[in-house]
Design an enzyme around this catalytic site. Structure first.
Site, short mmCIF file in Angstrom:
data_model
loop_
_atom_site.label_atom_id
_atom_site.label_comp_id
_atom_site.label_asym_id
_atom_site.label_seq_id
_atom_site.Cartn_x
_atom_site.Cartn_y
_atom_site.Cartn_z
N LYS A 171 37.44 45.31 26.99
CA LYS A 171 36.49 44.87 28.01
C LYS A 171 36.11 46.06 28.87
CE LYS A 171 35.62 42.30 32.10
NZ LYS A 171 36.20 41.83 33.36
N GLY A 232 36.05 37.93 42.33
CA GLY A 232 37.01 37.41 43.30
C GLY A 232 36.41 36.59 44.43
N ALA A 258 33.48 36.53 36.22
CA ALA A 258 33.58 36.73 37.67
C ALA A 258 32.78 35.69 38.44
CB ALA A 258 33.12 38.13 38.09
N GLY A 259 33.39 35.24 39.54
CA GLY A 259 32.71 34.36 40.48
C GLY A 259 33.09 32.90 40.41
N ASN A 280 40.13 35.09 36.70
CA ASN A 280 41.48 35.49 37.11
C ASN A 280 41.83 34.88 38.46
OD1 ASN A 280 43.26 38.70 37.29
ND2 ASN A 280 43.94 36.66 37.73
N THR A 281 41.09 35.29 39.49
CA THR A 281 41.42 34.87 40.85
C THR A 281 41.41 33.36 41.02
OG1 THR A 281 40.39 36.92 41.62
CG2 THR A 281 40.85 35.25 43.27
#
Length: 328
Positions: A171, A232, A258-259, A280-281
């Site tokens: 990635k 994040g 993301a997001g 992830n977050t």
């Protein structure tokens, strides 16, 4: 004794091979990658290459940065010739410990995890490693370039990653600034071209721009990964129209990266026709990461089913569900 620089710190070592040095640090040569004076040293030759006075060495490994029970096992997706059933990719950062991380991965059903490449802590070689908890023989590791702000550092990181684990599916993300963590697309495209020529298979983080996504595809990206919102942030997908346009125009898999902050937003990404979602977050910072991992798995499946089913058309006015004929 020889004077060296190991992972940015001065160190004295007895003459010998790089493998001898690694073992003297209480590390296992088969679990690390080594760069010597800017050049990757193939792992198979670590025992043959002698260290010399003034050598600058970087020793790295993977750090945190299952089999899916998808109902329809025939609904798979393929990237660079590799087929997966789970459409959820999860990161390995921000968890309180490796045990929680491994439990969340299992609960998510993910078959791919992103991993960061970082220097080995030579001061504490016995410290737990991610590979002790998430088996790369069972779960596909996707080395990433998190924290890289130019093409050169991203390329260098992935060269080390390939040496450490042998993975060519990677990635790529090249960031523009620390405040927004938005991708620098000029540097991203340049890195994609170099990596593709070197035999890497880059899945690439990018802006939610159909033109940029197409340029990445032409540069050699095996998947494009438009952001839904800043990394994040948990804001959800801000530009559904552009994400859908990317999906409609792409010949490679498209994954929102993301997001995403909660399960409904993961479902939205899949309803737009994306091949998958990376997060992830949203899991790691949930009050109950394991439960949220399960929720995300179900949301991705539900969103995919809704996309395949085809949603009803929207209407300006009401349309009754029950027939009006025959009313009493």
């Amino acid at each position: 004794m020889l004077s060296l620089v190991v992972n940015g710190e001065p160190r004295r070592a007895a003459p010998g091979s790089i493998a001898d040095l690694v073992r003297s640090l209480e590390l296992e040569p088969t679990k690390v990658a080594v760069e010597r004076n800017g050049e990757i040293v193939p792992r198979s030759t670590l025992g043959d290459v002698a260290i010399a006075e003034g050598d600058v060495l970087e020793i790295v490994h993977f750090v945190g940065g299952g089999q899916s029970d998808v109902t329809d096992s025939s609904d798979t997706w393929t990237v660079a010739g590799r087929t997966f059933r789970s459409r959820l990719i999860v990161g390995t950062g921000k968890y309180k410990d490796f045990e929680q991380n491994a439990a969340a991965v299992e609960a998510s059903g993910a078959e791919i995890v992103t991993v960061a490449v970082r220097r080995v802590n030579v001061s504490d070689p016995k410290a737990p490693m991610l590979t002790d908890y998430i088996d790369p023989k069972k779960i596909t590791y996707l080395p990433n370039t998190a924290g890289c702000f130019d093409a050169e550092s991203a390329i260098r990181t992935l060269r080390l990653a390939r040496e450490a684990g042998g993975w060519d599916l990677v990635k790529l993300e090249v960031l523009g600034e620390a405040r927004t963590l938005y991708p620098n697309m000029i540097e991203t495209i340049r890195a994609t071209e170099v990596l593709a020529k070197e035999g890497f298979l880059p899945m690439v983080y990018c802006v939610d721009d159909p033109i940029a996504a197409k340029q990445l595809e032409d540069a050699g990206a095996v998947a494009v990964m438009p952001l839904g919102a800043p990394i994040g942030s948990g804001l959800g997908i801000q530009n559904k129209v552009t994400v859908r346009l990317i999906v409609e125009g792409a010949k490679v898999p498209v994954l929102v990266d993301a997001g995403v902050g909660t399960a409904s937003e993961a479902a939205v990404a899949m309803e737009l026709g994306c091949d998958g979602v990376l997060m992830n977050t949203a899991i790691a910072e949930a009050k109950d990461p394991i439960r949220m991992a399960r929720a995300m798995k179900l949301a991705v499946q539900a969103g995919r089913d809704a996309y395949l089913a085809g949603r009803m058309p929207t209407r300006k006015y009401a349309d009754p569900s029950s027939p009006l004929a025959g009313l009493i």
